[in-house]
Every structure is written in structure tokens, then in C-alpha cells.
Scaffold this active site. Sequence first.
Site, short mmCIF file in Angstrom:
data_model
loop_
_atom_site.label_atom_id
_atom_site.label_comp_id
_atom_site.label_asym_id
_atom_site.label_seq_id
_atom_site.Cartn_x
_atom_site.Cartn_y
_atom_site.Cartn_z
N THR A 70 -8.17 -3.10 4.65
CA THR A 70 -9.63 -3.50 4.43
C THR A 70 -9.94 -4.83 4.50
O THR A 70 -10.71 -5.39 4.99
CB THR A 70 -10.01 -2.90 3.05
OG1 THR A 70 -9.72 -1.41 3.07
CG2 THR A 70 -11.54 -3.14 2.66
N GLN A 178 -3.15 2.32 11.74
CA GLN A 178 -2.50 3.44 11.90
C GLN A 178 -1.71 3.58 13.14
O GLN A 178 -1.03 4.48 13.39
CB GLN A 178 -3.52 4.51 12.11
CG GLN A 178 -4.55 4.76 11.13
CD GLN A 178 -3.79 5.51 9.86
OE1 GLN A 178 -2.44 6.07 10.18
NE2 GLN A 178 -4.49 5.52 8.71
N SER A 199 -1.87 -2.83 7.88
CA SER A 199 -1.53 -2.44 6.38
C SER A 199 -0.14 -2.18 5.77
O SER A 199 0.50 -1.51 6.82
CB SER A 199 -2.73 -1.63 5.84
OG SER A 199 -2.47 -1.38 4.69
N GLY A 200 0.24 -2.94 4.84
CA GLY A 200 1.43 -2.50 4.43
C GLY A 200 1.98 -1.11 4.02
O GLY A 200 3.04 -0.48 4.14
N HIS A 201 1.01 -0.64 3.24
CA HIS A 201 1.26 0.56 2.72
C HIS A 201 1.21 1.93 3.47
O HIS A 201 1.59 3.18 3.08
CB HIS A 201 0.34 1.02 1.38
CG HIS A 201 -1.18 1.48 1.69
ND1 HIS A 201 -1.65 2.65 1.61
CD2 HIS A 201 -2.05 0.58 2.16
CE1 HIS A 201 -2.93 2.63 1.87
NE2 HIS A 201 -3.18 1.44 2.28
N THR A 237 -2.84 -17.94 -4.59
CA THR A 237 -1.21 -18.29 -4.86
C THR A 237 -0.81 -17.07 -3.82
O THR A 237 -1.26 -15.83 -4.11
CB THR A 237 -0.87 -18.23 -6.36
OG1 THR A 237 -1.51 -19.28 -6.88
CG2 THR A 237 0.78 -18.03 -6.23
N CYS A 324 -10.77 8.75 2.32
CA CYS A 324 -12.09 7.91 1.92
C CYS A 324 -13.20 9.25 1.81
O CYS A 324 -14.06 9.14 0.86
CB CYS A 324 -12.42 6.95 2.87
SG CYS A 324 -11.35 5.96 3.14
#
Length: 380
Positions: A70, A178, A199-201, A237, A324
Site C-alpha cells: 500500500t 501478486q 510487498s513482503g508479507h 529510521t 479488503c
Amino acid sequence: MIYFDNSATTKPHPDIIDTFVKVNEQYYANPASIHAAGMEANGLLDRARSQVAQIFNTDEKSVIFTAGGTESNNFAIFGVSKANTHIGKHIITSEIEHASTLEAVKSLEKEGFEIDYLHVDEAGVISLEELKQKIRKDTVFVSIMHVNNEIGAIQPIEEAAKIIHANSRAIFHVDAVQSFGKLPIIFNGDHGPDIITVSGHKIHALKGSGVIVFRRKMNIVPLILGGGQEFGLRSGTVAVPQAVAFAKAARIAIENLPSTQSKYKKWKCDLMKFLTSFGEYIHLLSTDSGANHILSFSVKDLKGEILINALQELGIIVSTSSACSSKQMKTSHVVTALNINPKFKNGVIRLSFGAFNTDEEINQFKESFKKVMKDLKGVN
Ligand SMILES: Cc1ncc(COP(=O)(O)O)c(C=O)c1O
């Protein structure tokens, strides 16, 4: 529990969790600090960045670590469109993008940008002809997802890139959330997008990690202002453990790509054949030409939630078309765009495969689904 909701999120890989914990324990110093511990942390961050840059065939300065898909999509759309209004204020996207793209362009519309949406056919694929017609000299930004998260439709990215670059100065962004780790995404030169977001997840790394990758120099307005980290583009950071874990997950995903692809292909073909055997009761939203890790289908005159609950009772986790839209209990914009028979609109279910699924689980799904169809629809 058999988990078939990997497009919503994946279980982190044990090696990735180990890496994350180890970096947190041993390299917790701020990578911007100039003492030895900070420099060590920064060294790890540099290494992670260079691994990601190599995967995407770009240079290190073009890789920015973010908190996920996102944020990366918002950054691409706001950061690049707003910095390049000298080209124009016309944006093209498709009607089946993820909410993180659609909501971002809607917000720009309120600021005076003009948005054009590409339609899709019944397989969920855009028309290159329509893209050709809509592209203009003042088109500043085009955003097209590689693989749709609800039905797995694959968009013709290389062909779209050629059209965009031959007919405009627009910057081409591809949401690869995706597709990364499921399809090759090394598009180059004229055949490539200018920005890719991941995206990592979704790739067995951790939630709250991702990247935006730039494939050429361009003007960018930072999304987050502050201490000037990430080449001044994303202050704050840097989460070194997240970045290192992401780079490792990305490497594993690329190394395993050939075996992942053949495994998912086998499962999708098998299940499509199985579902087709229910005849008029089932409508397949995913097609043969779509990505192999997503299988979306609908049961006639049956609410998706009922099917999900029935399968859950048998230990199988699936989802409605997207995480979503499922909470909002409304037909998703993707299902609406496909224009399917109303009898199938409310029963859309998505199975999405991940690295930990097995052949045995596919067989168990088939058995459980037969039982559910018998119980709920009286189908033998
Ligand atoms: C195609 C697509 N883009 C973007 C996102 C958003 O990613 P994240 O959950 O990392 O913010 C998702 C998540 O479902 C997605 O499927």
C-alpha cells in the site's frame, strides 16, 4: 488447518523469522549512526539493498524500503505524478486495480488530475487497443497491476510498456505485489515498466515490509519527510531487520520460482478440472491464462460467506474474492467489472496457494468441497 489464503497474506518462512530475530538482537543500532555498531547495521542494510537491486536489474539508489504494498503504491502514484506535472495531469489505470492504487488516484482527481480507467474483458485482461486510444501527450502516469489479486488475471505488461513509451513521456508503474515470486518480472528496456512495487508479507517475509524499485531516473516528491533517510525519499529510521528479511525472502522466492510455478500450475489445473465436473453449479472466474497461484470461482446462488464457513468447519481456510472487500460484505469492484451472471455474483471464493501447501492438502480440499456441495446444494 489447511491454509489457502496466501494472496491475503503468507505465513513467514522460518528462516526469515530467524533472520529477523537475529538482526534485531545483534544489529539493532541505528544505521544512520556513525559509530561502529551503526555502521555495521548500515552494512547489512546496504547488502540487502544491493541484493534487491540485483533481482530487479537496477542500481542500489533505485531501491527504497517501505512498509508494504500500500505504501509503495501510494508513493509511486503521489510521489511521481505530483513531481512531473510539467508532462501533464492525465493518469491511466485499470478498473480492477488494488484499492491502494484506486484510492490514491481518486485522491489525485480531487487535486485536478484527470483519471482514465481501462476496462477488462471477461478474463480480467485490459485491452491494449483501449490503452493506445487513451494514452495522450499529457499522460504523466500509468499504473497497471501485473497479476490481479482477486482472480489472478495477468496483464500484458511488456506490450503495454511499448505502447506507453512509444506514445508518451508517461511513467509506467506496475504493482507486482501478486506476481513477484510467482512469475518472472524482469522486464527490461523498452519492454519494461519504470517503477515496480512489491510487498513482503505476500512472499513469506513479514508484514510491514516492501519495496518500491525505480528503473530509471525521474523526479520524485518524497511521501514522508524528516531526517532524509532512503536517499531523502522516505524519512524515518530504517527498519533494518525488515529490510534484511525482505531481501532474503525475495532471494528465496526467485531461487524457487521454477518449482513454485510448476507446483501451482499442477494444482490449479487439477482443481479447475475438478470444479468443472460440477457443471452448471460452478462458474470459474480464473482462466487457464491467469496466474497459477490464484483460483477464483463461484457457486450458483450461494453466498461466499456460507461456503467459507462450511469449509472452515472442515479445517480449510479460503477467502471471498479479496480480504479488503470481504469485510465490507459487498460485491468487489473486480467481480463487478467482469460482468458475470448475477446468480454467481455473491458466491465468489478465492483459493490462493503458498510455499507451504502440499499435494495432500489439494486432495483434502477436493474431498471437503464434495461434502460441502452435497450438504449445501444436494449435489452428488
Ligand atoms: C495487488 C495488490 N497490491 C497492493 C496490495 C497491498 O499490499 P500491503 O498489504 O502490503 O499493503 C495488495 C494486498 O493485498 C495486493 O494484492
